[in-house]
Design a protein around this motif. Structure first.
Motif, PDB file in Angstrom:
ATOM      1  N   GLY A  43      67.835   4.056  15.096  1.00 35.76           N
ATOM      2  CA  GLY A  43      68.913   4.926  15.543  1.00 35.76           C
ATOM      3  C   GLY A  43      68.569   6.375  15.280  1.00 35.76           C
ATOM      4  O   GLY A  43      67.395   6.744  15.219  1.00 35.76           O
ATOM      5  N   GLY A  44      69.605   7.187  15.140  1.00 36.79           N
ATOM      6  CA  GLY A  44      69.384   8.608  14.920  1.00 36.79           C
ATOM      7  C   GLY A  44      68.965   9.293  16.216  1.00 36.79           C
ATOM      8  O   GLY A  44      69.001   8.697  17.299  1.00 36.79           O
ATOM      9  N   SER A  45      68.486  10.527  16.097  1.00 38.61           N
ATOM     10  CA  SER A  45      68.170  11.326  17.285  1.00 38.61           C
ATOM     11  C   SER A  45      66.679  11.310  17.642  1.00 38.61           C
ATOM     12  O   SER A  45      66.317  11.466  18.811  1.00 38.61           O
ATOM     13  N   SER A  46      65.813  11.093  16.661  1.00 36.05           N
ATOM     14  CA  SER A  46      64.362  11.200  16.943  1.00 36.05           C
ATOM     15  C   SER A  46      63.873  10.295  18.070  1.00 36.05           C
ATOM     16  O   SER A  46      63.016  10.718  18.854  1.00 36.05           O
ATOM     17  N   PRO A  47      64.385   9.055  18.172  1.00 31.28           N
ATOM     18  CA  PRO A  47      63.798   8.165  19.182  1.00 31.28           C
ATOM     19  C   PRO A  47      64.257   8.446  20.616  1.00 31.28           C
ATOM     20  O   PRO A  47      63.728   7.836  21.562  1.00 31.28           O
ATOM     21  N   ASP A  74      69.589  -1.203  12.390  1.00 33.63           N
ATOM     22  CA  ASP A  74      70.856  -0.952  11.718  1.00 33.63           C
ATOM     23  C   ASP A  74      71.872  -0.413  12.715  1.00 33.63           C
ATOM     24  O   ASP A  74      71.534  -0.063  13.849  1.00 33.63           O
ATOM     25  N   ARG A  76      75.841   1.818  12.871  1.00 33.34           N
ATOM     26  CA  ARG A  76      76.974   2.472  12.199  1.00 33.34           C
ATOM     27  C   ARG A  76      78.242   1.687  12.495  1.00 33.34           C
ATOM     28  O   ARG A  76      78.328   0.962  13.494  1.00 33.34           O
ATOM     29  N   ASN A  86      74.176   3.606  17.561  1.00 28.85           N
ATOM     30  CA  ASN A  86      72.737   3.456  17.850  1.00 28.85           C
ATOM     31  C   ASN A  86      72.535   2.630  19.110  1.00 28.85           C
ATOM     32  O   ASN A  86      71.590   2.849  19.870  1.00 28.85           O
ATOM     33  N   GLY A 147      63.178   5.279  11.432  1.00 30.31           N
ATOM     34  CA  GLY A 147      63.136   6.723  11.214  1.00 30.31           C
ATOM     35  C   GLY A 147      63.155   6.976   9.716  1.00 30.31           C
ATOM     36  O   GLY A 147      63.083   6.039   8.923  1.00 30.31           O
ATOM     37  N   GLY A 149      65.266   9.510   6.839  1.00 27.32           N
ATOM     38  CA  GLY A 149      66.233  10.575   6.598  1.00 27.32           C
ATOM     39  C   GLY A 149      65.681  11.609   5.629  1.00 27.32           C
ATOM     40  O   GLY A 149      64.649  11.383   4.979  1.00 27.32           O
ATOM     41  N   HIS A 153      66.002   7.804   3.250  1.00 24.59           N
ATOM     42  CA  HIS A 153      66.528   6.503   3.711  1.00 24.59           C
ATOM     43  C   HIS A 153      65.801   6.107   4.983  1.00 24.59           C
ATOM     44  O   HIS A 153      65.252   6.931   5.702  1.00 24.59           O
ATOM     45  N   THR A 154      65.843   4.803   5.256  1.00 23.46           N
ATOM     46  CA  THR A 154      65.356   4.288   6.529  1.00 23.46           C
ATOM     47  C   THR A 154      66.258   3.140   6.951  1.00 23.46           C
ATOM     48  O   THR A 154      66.879   2.503   6.093  1.00 23.46           O
ATOM     49  N   ALA A 155      66.390   2.889   8.224  1.00 22.23           N
ATOM     50  CA  ALA A 155      67.453   2.013   8.737  1.00 22.23           C
ATOM     51  C   ALA A 155      68.744   2.504   8.072  1.00 22.23           C
ATOM     52  O   ALA A 155      68.993   3.706   8.041  1.00 22.23           O
ATOM     53  N   SER A 156      69.531   1.580   7.489  1.00 16.75           N
ATOM     54  CA  SER A 156      70.678   2.071   6.703  1.00 16.75           C
ATOM     55  C   SER A 156      70.496   1.721   5.236  1.00 16.75           C
ATOM     56  O   SER A 156      71.432   1.367   4.519  1.00 16.75           O
ATOM     57  N   ARG A 183      77.844   0.355   6.615  1.00 14.22           N
ATOM     58  CA  ARG A 183      76.984   0.096   7.757  1.00 14.22           C
ATOM     59  C   ARG A 183      76.427  -1.331   7.696  1.00 14.22           C
ATOM     60  O   ARG A 183      76.578  -2.007   6.685  1.00 14.22           O
ATOM     61  N   LYS A 206      62.113  17.053   7.261  1.00 11.73           N
ATOM     62  CA  LYS A 206      61.712  15.731   6.737  1.00 11.73           C
ATOM     63  C   LYS A 206      60.451  15.833   5.870  1.00 11.73           C
ATOM     64  O   LYS A 206      59.986  14.836   5.318  1.00 11.73           O
TER      65      LYS A 206
HETATM   66  C1  6PG Z   1      70.596   5.670  11.619  1.00 13.02           C
HETATM   67  C2  6PG Z   1      69.124   5.425  11.629  1.00 13.02           C
HETATM   68  C3  6PG Z   1      68.492   6.200  10.515  1.00 13.02           C
HETATM   69  C4  6PG Z   1      67.655   7.267  11.188  1.00 13.02           C
HETATM   70  C5  6PG Z   1      67.352   8.384  10.213  1.00 13.02           C
HETATM   71  C6  6PG Z   1      66.630   9.530  10.924  1.00 13.02           C
HETATM   72  O1  6PG Z   1      71.343   4.772  11.975  1.00 13.02           O
HETATM   73  O2  6PG Z   1      70.946   6.810  11.288  1.00 13.02           O
HETATM   74  O3  6PG Z   1      68.777   4.149  11.670  1.00 13.02           O
HETATM   75  O4  6PG Z   1      67.712   5.452   9.635  1.00 13.02           O
HETATM   76  O5  6PG Z   1      66.458   6.692  11.689  1.00 13.02           O
HETATM   77  O6  6PG Z   1      68.573   8.830   9.689  1.00 13.02           O
HETATM   78  O7  6PG Z   1      67.509  10.030  11.887  1.00 13.02           O
HETATM   79  P1  6PG Z   1      67.081  11.248  12.864  1.00 13.02           P
HETATM   80  O8  6PG Z   1      66.039  10.687  13.767  1.00 13.02           O
HETATM   81  O9  6PG Z   1      68.338  11.581  13.595  1.00 13.02           O
HETATM   82  O10 6PG Z   1      66.565  12.328  11.979  1.00 13.02           O
END
Ligand code: 6PG
Length: 255
Positions: A43-47, A74, A76, A86, A147, A149, A153-156, A183, A206
């Motif tokens: 999730g998140g914005s990077s992908p 993961d 939210r 996500n 990703g 954080g 963190h990674t996943a949740s 989560r 990061k």
């Molecule tokens: C989520 C993601 C989380 C994400 C990181 C990086 O649900 O938020 O799974 O683990 O990969 O927070 O997020 P960005 O890519 O937005 O920096």
């Protein structure tokens, strides 16, 4: 951090393109050998650029997307149409543009009020999607995308949260106090069964977390991404120069 491959790129676009190529290579082999490619999305914005890229013609035609089973690492605690979902991110940028059939899409129902039920339902979803026996060995997904954080963190799997200690369950709820959110996340155990774990990490913000995770003292409570160390699978980091700027070693680690 144990053995990993580190690939440093100029920016998110370059990293996303390299990651798309790597995904296609694994997918082709998986489909050829096992007639299926199991992929857990992050999730998140990077992908987002990666997902958009995979839906473009050059990749659309590279593999038989009907053989891909889509999961999430993961989710939210929001409905599937929520801006923070996500699932929604992937649906809009990848799944709908590729015309992926519903039965290939395995969403985490993290919006359910009963989070234990949500986690159990997802475990059953994985079992059914992959044709596993109930109560059998956890599956080895072909790729788990992750990703990172700023708090490592990674996943949740967030610092000092209960899910870090989960060694039996494949998927669990995880209360993240700082987000005031409960989560649903794949556990380190399930992620570590993956054949391939691909991290996508970009941005100056990061750099400290990446350097601590890869080169710092082992402290998995404070740096959960250090829990990701597949027994046999490979870990490949796709990072940009900004995120790599605090690394002492800008090379792979083979220890
Ligand atoms: C989520 C993601 C989380 C994400 C990181 C990086 O649900 O938020 O799974 O683990 O990969 O927070 O997020 P960005 O890519 O937005 O920096």
């Amino acid at each position: 951090m144990r053995k990993y491959t580190l690939n440093i790129f100029k920016d998110l676009e370059e990293a996303s393109r390299a990651l798309a190529e790597a995904l296609m290579a694994v997918a082709s082999t998986a489909i050829e050998n096992r007639s299926r490619f199991s992929l857990a999305l992050s999730g998140g914005s990077s992908p987002k650029p990666l997902y958009k890229l995979l839906a473009e013609n050059q990749y659309r035609e590279q593999i038989d997307w009907a053989k891909v089973e889509f999961f999430w690492g993961d989710e939210r605690p929001v409905p599937p149409d929520h801006e923070d979902s996500n699932y929604r991110l992937a649906k809009e940028t990848l799944l709908e543009p590729l015309g992926i059939a519903d039965q290939q899409i395995h969403r985490i129902e993290a919006e359910l009020p009963d989070k234990d039920l949500a986690a159990d339902k997802y475990i059953n979803e994985i079992v059914e999607a992959l044709g596993l026996g109930a109560g059998g060995e956890p599956p080895s997904l072909d790729v788990v995308l992750l990703g990172l954080g700023e708090d490592a963190h990674t996943a949740s799997l967030f610092p000092a949260t209960k899910a870090l200690l989960e060694t039996q369950r494949w998927v669990t709820k995880n209360l993240v106090l700082k987000l005031d959110a409960e989560r649903i996340t794949m556990t380190p155990m399930l992620i570590n069964r993956a054949r391939n774990v691909f991290f996508l990490v970009v941005g100056e913000n990061k750099a400290s977390a990446l350097a601590e995770v890869l080169e710092g003292r082992i402290d998995t409570v404070r740096l959960p991404a250090q829990l990701i160390k597949p027994a046999t699978g490979q870990v490949v980091w796709f990072v940009d120069e900004a995120a790599a700027s605090k690394l002492k070693k800008q090379t792979d680690a083979q220890k």
